[in-house]
Design a protein around this motif. Structure first.
Motif, PDB file in Angstrom:
ATOM      1  N   ASN A   1      -6.729  -2.754  11.408  1.00 50.43           N
ATOM      2  CA  ASN A   1      -5.849  -3.865  11.026  1.00 50.43           C
ATOM      3  C   ASN A   1      -6.084  -4.332   9.601  1.00 50.43           C
ATOM      4  OD1 ASN A   1      -4.456  -4.031  13.421  1.00 50.43           O
ATOM      5  ND2 ASN A   1      -6.146  -5.175  14.388  1.00 50.43           N
ATOM      6  N   GLY A   2      -6.450  -3.431   8.735  1.00 50.13           N
ATOM      7  CA  GLY A   2      -6.673  -3.778   7.342  1.00 50.13           C
ATOM      8  C   GLY A   2      -5.392  -3.669   6.534  1.00 50.13           C
ATOM      9  N   PRO A   3      -5.484  -3.957   5.244  1.00 47.88           N
ATOM     10  CA  PRO A   3      -4.268  -3.996   4.407  1.00 47.88           C
ATOM     11  C   PRO A   3      -3.586  -2.642   4.201  1.00 47.88           C
ATOM     12  CG  PRO A   3      -6.251  -4.344   3.084  1.00 47.88           C
ATOM     13  CD  PRO A   3      -6.681  -4.394   4.517  1.00 47.88           C
ATOM     14  N   ILE A   4      -4.353  -1.557   4.146  1.00 53.88           N
ATOM     15  CA  ILE A   4      -3.656  -0.264   3.995  1.00 53.88           C
ATOM     16  C   ILE A   4      -3.142   0.113   5.375  1.00 53.88           C
ATOM     17  CG2 ILE A   4      -3.775   2.129   3.214  1.00 53.88           C
ATOM     18  CD1 ILE A   4      -6.138   1.455   1.488  1.00 53.88           C
ATOM     19  N   ARG A   5      -1.853   0.019   5.524  1.00 55.84           N
ATOM     20  CA  ARG A   5      -1.268   0.257   6.851  1.00 55.84           C
ATOM     21  C   ARG A   5      -1.165   1.750   7.130  1.00 55.84           C
ATOM     22  NH1 ARG A   5      -2.997  -2.196   9.337  1.00 55.84           N
ATOM     23  NH2 ARG A   5      -1.517  -2.114  11.061  1.00 55.84           N
ATOM     24  N   VAL A   6      -0.624   2.468   6.179  1.00 55.97           N
ATOM     25  CA  VAL A   6      -0.603   3.921   6.297  1.00 55.97           C
ATOM     26  C   VAL A   6      -0.819   4.511   4.913  1.00 55.97           C
ATOM     27  CG1 VAL A   6       0.854   4.172   8.342  1.00 55.97           C
ATOM     28  CG2 VAL A   6       1.924   3.957   6.116  1.00 55.97           C
ATOM     29  N   SER A   7      -1.351   5.716   4.911  1.00 54.70           N
ATOM     30  CA  SER A   7      -1.514   6.414   3.647  1.00 54.70           C
ATOM     31  C   SER A   7      -1.437   7.893   3.926  1.00 54.70           C
ATOM     32  CB  SER A   7      -2.861   6.054   3.018  1.00 54.70           C
ATOM     33  OG  SER A   7      -2.852   6.478   1.683  1.00 54.70           O
ATOM     34  N   GLU A   8      -0.583   8.545   3.206  1.00 53.48           N
ATOM     35  CA  GLU A   8      -0.292   9.960   3.472  1.00 53.48           C
ATOM     36  C   GLU A   8      -0.149  10.646   2.126  1.00 53.48           C
ATOM     37  OE1 GLU A   8       2.224  12.427   3.755  1.00 53.48           O
ATOM     38  OE2 GLU A   8       1.075  13.422   5.343  1.00 53.48           O
ATOM     39  N   ILE A   9      -0.715  11.822   2.013  1.00 57.62           N
ATOM     40  CA  ILE A   9      -0.704  12.488   0.703  1.00 57.62           C
ATOM     41  C   ILE A   9       0.707  12.626   0.147  1.00 57.62           C
ATOM     42  CG2 ILE A   9      -1.118  14.704  -0.440  1.00 57.62           C
ATOM     43  CD1 ILE A   9      -3.749  14.869   0.927  1.00 57.62           C
TER      44      ILE A   9
ATOM     45  N   GLU B   1       1.653   5.368   0.208  1.00 63.35           N
ATOM     46  CA  GLU B   1       0.790   4.373   0.845  1.00 63.35           C
ATOM     47  C   GLU B   1       1.558   3.059   1.046  1.00 63.35           C
ATOM     48  OE1 GLU B   1      -3.326   4.873  -0.275  1.00 63.35           O
ATOM     49  OE2 GLU B   1      -3.436   2.737  -0.701  1.00 63.35           O
ATOM     50  N   THR B   2       1.265   2.386   2.161  1.00 65.67           N
ATOM     51  CA  THR B   2       1.876   1.089   2.443  1.00 65.67           C
ATOM     52  C   THR B   2       0.767   0.060   2.579  1.00 65.67           C
ATOM     53  OG1 THR B   2       3.722   2.128   3.565  1.00 65.67           O
ATOM     54  CG2 THR B   2       3.316  -0.177   4.103  1.00 65.67           C
TER      55      THR B   2
ATOM     56  N   ASN C   1      13.477  17.422  -5.592  1.00 68.36           N
ATOM     57  CA  ASN C   1      12.416  18.438  -5.704  1.00 68.36           C
ATOM     58  C   ASN C   1      11.106  17.993  -5.046  1.00 68.36           C
ATOM     59  OD1 ASN C   1      11.614  16.591  -7.661  1.00 68.36           O
ATOM     60  ND2 ASN C   1      10.863  18.154  -9.065  1.00 68.36           N
ATOM     61  N   TYR C   2      11.041  16.749  -4.573  1.00 69.96           N
ATOM     62  CA  TYR C   2       9.880  16.356  -3.759  1.00 69.96           C
ATOM     63  C   TYR C   2      10.027  16.890  -2.332  1.00 69.96           C
ATOM     64  CZ  TYR C   2       8.361  12.803  -7.228  1.00 69.96           C
ATOM     65  OH  TYR C   2       7.913  12.148  -8.348  1.00 69.96           O
ATOM     66  N   ARG C   3      11.255  17.314  -2.031  1.00 71.94           N
ATOM     67  CA  ARG C   3      11.592  17.803  -0.690  1.00 71.94           C
ATOM     68  C   ARG C   3      11.184  16.762   0.362  1.00 71.94           C
ATOM     69  NH1 ARG C   3      10.010  24.099  -1.581  1.00 71.94           N
ATOM     70  NH2 ARG C   3       8.063  23.346  -0.666  1.00 71.94           N
ATOM     71  N   SER C   4      10.375  17.138   1.341  1.00 74.95           N
ATOM     72  CA  SER C   4      10.117  16.140   2.400  1.00 74.95           C
ATOM     73  C   SER C   4       9.053  15.113   2.013  1.00 74.95           C
ATOM     74  CB  SER C   4       9.720  16.852   3.693  1.00 74.95           C
ATOM     75  OG  SER C   4       8.382  17.291   3.603  1.00 74.95           O
ATOM     76  N   ALA C   5       8.464  15.257   0.833  1.00 77.07           N
ATOM     77  CA  ALA C   5       7.464  14.249   0.420  1.00 77.07           C
ATOM     78  C   ALA C   5       8.202  12.974   0.017  1.00 77.07           C
ATOM     79  CB  ALA C   5       6.639  14.779  -0.742  1.00 77.07           C
ATOM     80  N   GLN C   6       7.964  11.891   0.737  1.00 81.66           N
ATOM     81  CA  GLN C   6       8.666  10.632   0.434  1.00 81.66           C
ATOM     82  C   GLN C   6       8.151  10.018  -0.875  1.00 81.66           C
ATOM     83  OE1 GLN C   6      11.199   9.554   2.729  1.00 81.66           O
ATOM     84  NE2 GLN C   6      10.731  11.666   3.261  1.00 81.66           N
ATOM     85  N   SER C   7       6.896  10.241  -1.150  1.00 81.66           N
ATOM     86  CA  SER C   7       6.273   9.772  -2.389  1.00 81.66           C
ATOM     87  C   SER C   7       6.715   8.347  -2.733  1.00 81.66           C
ATOM     88  CB  SER C   7       6.618  10.750  -3.524  1.00 81.66           C
ATOM     89  OG  SER C   7       5.682  10.661  -4.551  1.00 81.66           O
ATOM     90  N   THR C   8       6.531   7.458  -1.800  1.00 84.46           N
ATOM     91  CA  THR C   8       6.956   6.064  -1.992  1.00 84.46           C
ATOM     92  C   THR C   8       5.846   5.139  -1.492  1.00 84.46           C
ATOM     93  OG1 THR C   8       9.236   6.736  -1.590  1.00 84.46           O
ATOM     94  CG2 THR C   8       8.778   4.383  -1.430  1.00 84.46           C
ATOM     95  N   ASN C   9       5.550   4.113  -2.276  1.00 80.93           N
ATOM     96  CA  ASN C   9       4.560   3.125  -1.853  1.00 80.93           C
ATOM     97  C   ASN C   9       5.255   1.790  -1.594  1.00 80.93           C
ATOM     98  OD1 ASN C   9       2.488   5.005  -2.510  1.00 80.93           O
ATOM     99  ND2 ASN C   9       2.593   4.364  -4.635  1.00 80.93           N
ATOM    100  N   TYR C  10       4.659   1.007  -0.714  1.00 88.18           N
ATOM    101  CA  TYR C  10       5.170  -0.342  -0.455  1.00 88.18           C
ATOM    102  C   TYR C  10       4.009  -1.313  -0.542  1.00 88.18           C
ATOM    103  CZ  TYR C  10       9.198   2.116   1.483  1.00 88.18           C
ATOM    104  OH  TYR C  10      10.283   2.931   1.656  1.00 88.18           O
ATOM    105  N   TYR C  11       4.299  -2.468  -1.129  1.00 86.75           N
ATOM    106  CA  TYR C  11       3.259  -3.499  -1.221  1.00 86.75           C
ATOM    107  C   TYR C  11       3.875  -4.828  -0.784  1.00 86.75           C
ATOM    108  CZ  TYR C  11      -0.349  -6.538  -3.151  1.00 86.75           C
ATOM    109  OH  TYR C  11      -1.346  -7.476  -3.298  1.00 86.75           O
ATOM    110  N   THR C  12       3.308  -5.461   0.229  1.00 87.52           N
ATOM    111  CA  THR C  12       3.787  -6.770   0.672  1.00 87.52           C
ATOM    112  C   THR C  12       2.898  -7.855   0.082  1.00 87.52           C
ATOM    113  OG1 THR C  12       4.503  -5.767   2.736  1.00 87.52           O
ATOM    114  CG2 THR C  12       4.341  -8.174   2.710  1.00 87.52           C
ATOM    115  N   ALA C  13       3.530  -8.813  -0.601  1.00 90.34           N
ATOM    116  CA  ALA C  13       2.748  -9.870  -1.274  1.00 90.34           C
ATOM    117  C   ALA C  13       2.400 -10.976  -0.288  1.00 90.34           C
ATOM    118  CB  ALA C  13       3.544 -10.447  -2.434  1.00 90.34           C
ATOM    119  N   SER C  14       1.193 -11.497  -0.392  1.00 93.56           N
ATOM    120  CA  SER C  14       0.768 -12.574   0.515  1.00 93.56           C
ATOM    121  C   SER C  14       0.890 -13.939  -0.157  1.00 93.56           C
ATOM    122  CB  SER C  14      -0.684 -12.347   0.954  1.00 93.56           C
ATOM    123  OG  SER C  14      -1.525 -12.339  -0.170  1.00 93.56           O
ATOM    124  N   LYS C  15       1.153 -13.936  -1.447  1.00 94.46           N
ATOM    125  CA  LYS C  15       1.345 -15.218  -2.145  1.00 94.46           C
ATOM    126  C   LYS C  15       2.144 -14.992  -3.423  1.00 94.46           C
ATOM    127  CE  LYS C  15      -3.268 -15.032  -4.272  1.00 94.46           C
ATOM    128  NZ  LYS C  15      -3.987 -13.937  -3.691  1.00 94.46           N
TER     129      LYS C  15
END
Ligand code: RAM
Length: 915
Positions: free
Chosen positions: A294-302, A306-307, A409-423
């Motif tokens: 239950n930490g801040p990095i929710r998922v991380s995939e090469i 990372e979210t 050209n990334y094909r199936s690599a989403q290569s996208t990060n998300y950051y939710t702000a807490s303040k």
């Protein structure tokens, strides 16, 4: 009266001193750059208990060469030099100053070793002892580990990724412990089935990126050693480790395979403490640890990114001031002996360069940051946000002509990060367990009341932590851009393993890409350890029948091979040996080479190969429209069979294995003969497609009888002329072009091909804006946009192979003997260049070759390091040279000189430049 005896005594001392003792009393400067094995300086957690020692003689007047050395090795610096308890090499009369094998007492896990060296120069003068260097061994065998693998059951949550793949939420694992005594020294031995980041008492243990790195995990996992003495406090302490899936437990490749789809990420950690009172303590990963997902990095995939949710941050979780009562107890798993745990044998990935944003464009709440350099790593973000906003971070290597992000050209690599702000406020964040290949970063979801500025995004360039080793510059802007693109291809694709590309759903150790680029990489960077380590993985990935897979580590598990790909196992060790002179790389890989040659043989009939597969991959303008090009697969397979047999023979010879030399050399000759009979008649290709690559393979690998070579060359030139003096070569043919044209006296033509601006050529991509080497000769054009195929990486180092020729011939630095003990300086100045220069750190020190031309006069400046000699071949008619050099030829044209260490200038007249 009293004066007489004392005057007499003084004279005696002077006489004695000059005749005996002063010779032994060091007068010349000490050796420098002491390294062990593949170039490690004072390593911690070292892998090799029989290292070799190398040093360099100082660049100082009078020191030309070494006549003898002495190495002393001890368990404590206080014992040096006189009481070396581990090894005293004694004085050895030899010029060898590189790769001297340790031959002392057996070394063990954790052992600290100190060493120094002195040398005697050409006049038998002794140097001072060098400074003391040291190394410390890591945990060398599984039995050193008392800890257990630990982790949470991350499959239980059934998190599914973008490709219906299993996702493991990153785990946060911690343990508090109390010490009853003060610590004198502390080592953390650690690794993961996955990738980790570790902190002690709130402090980062290191700045390593995604350790331990990527090896064939079913055979070997690397372990890392950290000196954490300064982080340990008396009394209460806390260690915290984050572990994510990484390569070990994430999907890999377009086939979405896994190393294990049943095993969850785990950590193994052993903190060994030596207390001030001499007692020892160990803190082990075991069932006393607690963990959470239950930490801040929710998922991380090469591939996908990372979210991060700042609302879930757990302040101080790696310090004593944290309550983990809601955390679970971890599961433990015993160590098994089928997977070897070995200290990492090359350097971890680190952030090596920071790139500032050069331009920002904002449109309707979306801002695009342009770094103006295609790079690999992560962004460092400093972005104003409002509480609850979700920042979306996308990447692209290039924009489509209409300004939109090109991500096909990334094909199936989403290569996208998300950051939710807490303040509300400016967040500062970078993803931790993923990486991207990009030039552009797109942000949306930030505080739109603020105007995006360049400092919101910085590119953190990440690659294995080696230093750059050479430089190349010239008078030609596009050639310099090509050099820059080659170096950026290297920075972008040496992410713990040599990758084909760094951005799409691949990033794998494709073996052909590696073999074609390895030589150029050796000029540009200190990558011996990087390659030696990957070659170990190649050996470990070899199948029982000798087959070497397409990719290493072999996560495709498809039992497939390809000619020109598996041959990485013969080509790379041989090329490394030529550059370093270290026979260890040959010893380590000899069995793999033999196995591969045997495999080649098993797929032949009368020596003609049926191996096939990717062939001359991505040859431009194929008549058959196929990515595999027009050159016959059987011809390619047979050519590489012969070549690998030949390199195995050469290896046997270098290792003094004469019988095996005979065996492989005669196999090479038999295959070559069969090759010629089957595919050639009088030096002309018969029965299969006549291509540039078919001639290049025959000529480069020495597969034709002497009398037919000239004809084959003629036909090659015809093929090149037919292509309007352009290349028609793919992955396998391209690296051979310069070699063959040079060896056959067609350097003018090679210059022509290299300086072509139109498709297909190196400068074509530069004219289209490339800042890296592209996968295809036409990955993008200003006129037609992107190549319609989505296999279209803009950071694929393979065609950067030309870098080897740029150093060796345009600038002119090449080894004449393995390891540059003798050097050839033989630049080939040609229009349109008016100058070129390269420098290279060889095992003996820095070599420089730099030429410029003005009004038909060539000036060549050369630096030759101590303990080597060079042959310098000066183009044109020699007009002036330093008197300390020896002219070997009797003609003034293209005169050859024997040159001792030092810096020299030559001048000559070059007719071709006179007009
Ligand atoms: C591609 C890889 C690589 C090449 C193979 C055959 O997918 O990117 O460059 O070696 O195919």
């Amino acid at each position: 009266m009293n004066l007489k005896p004392s005057f007499y005594m003084l004279m005696c001392i002077i006489v004695l001193c000059t005749s005996v003792s002063c010779k032994e009393q060091a007068t010349i400067a000490e050796a420098q750059k002491l390294t062990i094995s593949e170039g490690f300086e004072n390593p911690l957690g070292f892998y090799d208990k029989t290292p070799s020692f190398s040093w360099q003689l100082p660049v100082s007047e009078g020191v030309l060469s070494q006549s003898a050395y002495q190495i002393v090795v001890a368990s404590s610096p206080d014992l040096l030099p006189d009481n070396a308890d581990l090894w005293n090499s004694k004085k050895q009369q030899t010029a060898q100053s590189t790769w001297v094998k340790y031959a002392g007492a057996a070394l063990q896990s954790r052992q600290k070793v100190y060493w120094q060296v002195k040398y005697w120069d050409q006049d038998h003068e002794s140097s001072k002892w060098s400074e003391i260097s040291h190394f410390e061994l890591g945990l060398l065998s599984n039995s050193d580990w008392k800890a257990k693998w630990i982790g949470l059951d991350t499959k239980r949550e059934k998190v599914i990724g973008s490709q219906d793949n299993i996702l493991h939420r990153p785990q946060y694992l911690r343990k508090g412990f109390e010490l009853s005594n003060d610590v004198a020294s502390a080592r953390l031995y650690i690794t993961a089935k996955g990738v980790f980041d570790v902190a002690i008492n709130g402090e980062d243990v290191s700045d390593d990126v995604m350790p331990p790195g990527y090896t064939p995990y079913k055979v070997r996992i690397e372990t890392i050693t950290y000196d954490v003495t300064d982080l340990i406090e008396s009394g209460q302490n806390t260690i915290g480790i984050e572990v994510a899936a990484g390569w070990h437990s994430g999907r890999l490749g377009w086939m979405k395979t896994y190393w294990s789809d049943t095993e969850t990420p785990k950590v193994l950690a052993q903190l060994e403490l030596i207390m001030k009172d001499g007692s020892r303590e160990m803190i082990l990963s075991d069932d006393t640890w607690k963990g959470t997902t239950n930490g801040p990095i929710r998922v991380s995939e090469i591939y996908d990114g990372e979210t991060y949710d700042a609302n879930l941050e757990m302040p101080n979780w790696t310090t004593n001031n944290f309550d983990d009562k809601t955390w679970e107890s971890v599961n433990t798993f015993p160590l098994t002996n089928n997977i070897r745990l070995e200290p990492k044998r090359h350097t971890t990935v680190k952030t090596k360069i920071e790139l500032a944003t050069q331009e920002v464009v904002e449109k309707e709440g979306t801002a695009v940051f342009d770094l103006q350099q295609n790079m690999v790593g992560v962004p460092l973000l400093k972005v104003p946000m409002k509480k609850g906003q979700i920042l979306k971070i996308r990447f692209a290597e290039k924009l489509s002509p209409d300004g939109t992000f090109y991500t096909e050209n990334y094909r199936s690599a989403q290569s996208t990060n998300y950051y939710t702000a807490s303040k509300d406020g400016v967040i500062e964040w970078m993803p931790k367990f993923t990486f991207h290949g990009f030039q552009y970063v797109e942000l949306s979801g930030y505080d739109t009341s603020k105007t995006p500025s360049k400092d919101w995004v910085t590119g953190l360039v990440q690659y294995s932590d080696f230093e750059e080793n050479g430089t190349f510059t010239s008078s030609h802007e596009k050639l310099n851009q090509l050099q820059s693109n080659i170096v950026w291809g290297l920075r972008g694709n040496f992410f713990d393993i040599p990758t084909d590309c760094p951005q799409r759903d691949e990033r794998m150790g494709w073996t052909a890409d590696a073999q074609v680029f390895a030589p150029a990489s050796m000029f540009n960077a200190d990558v011996y350890k990087f390659w030696a380590s990957w070659m170990q993985s190649v050996g470990e990935s070899q199948y029982d029948n000798g087959a070497v897979p397409w990719v290493v580590p072999d996560v495709l598990f498809n039992n497939k091979v390809s000619a020109g790909w598996g041959d990485a196992c013969t080509i790379i060790p041989w090329k490394i040996y030529l550059r370093t002179g270290d026979k260890k790389i040959l010893e380590e890989n000899f069995e793999t080479m033999k196995g591969w040659v045997k495999y080649h043989e098993s797929v032949t009939k009368n020596y003609i190969s049926k191996m096939g597969f990717f062939a001359d991959w991505l040859q431009p303008l194929p008549e058959n429209g196929d990515n595999k090009g027009d050159t016959s697969k059987s011809l390619i397979g047979t050519a590489f069979f012969a070549h690998s047999a030949n390199l195995t023979a050469k290896t046997a010879k270098a290792l003094g294995k004469n019988e095996e030399f005979e065996k492989y050399n005669s196999l090479y000759k038999s295959v070559a003969k069969a090759f010629e009979n089957k595919f050639f008649k009088n030096g002309k290709v018969k029965d299969v497609a006549e291509t540039q690559t078919s001639y290049l393979l025959a000529l480069a690998f020495g597969l034709l009888s002497d009398e037919n070579n000239a004809n084959a060359k003629k036909h090659l030139l015809e093929k090149i002329a037919e292509a309007d003096n352009h290349l028609r070569t793919g992955f396998l043919g391209t690296p051979l072009l310069s070699e063959v044209l040079d060896n056959t006296g067609e350097i003018d033509l090679m210059y022509k091909i290299l300086f072509n601006e139109t498709y297909p050529s190196w400068f074509y991509s530069i004219n289209q804006g490339a800042t890296t080497i592209w996968e295809r000769w036409n990955s993008y054009s200003k006129k037609d946009g992107f190549n319609p195929q989505n296999m279209n990486s803009l950071n694929h180092y393979a065609y950067g192979a030309i870098g080897e020729w740029m150093y060796e011939r345009i600038a002119g630095i090449a080894p004449l003997e393995a390891g540059y003990k003798t050097i050839r300086i033989a630049p080939v100045p040609k229009e349109p260049l008016t100058s070129a220069a390269a420098s290279l750190n060889t095992p003996y020190g820095k070599v420089v070759s730099s030429w410029k031309i003005k009004e038909g006069k060539l000036t060549l400046d050369v630096t030759i390091p101590p303990n080597t000699t060079a042959k310098v071949i000066v183009p044109g008619v020699i007009s002036n040279f330093n008197e300390n050099v020896e002219m070997l030829s009797d003609k003034k044209e293209n005169a050859t000189f024997l040159v001792q260490p030092g810096t020299y200038q030559f001048t000559s007249k070059l007719e071709s430049y006179e007009n």
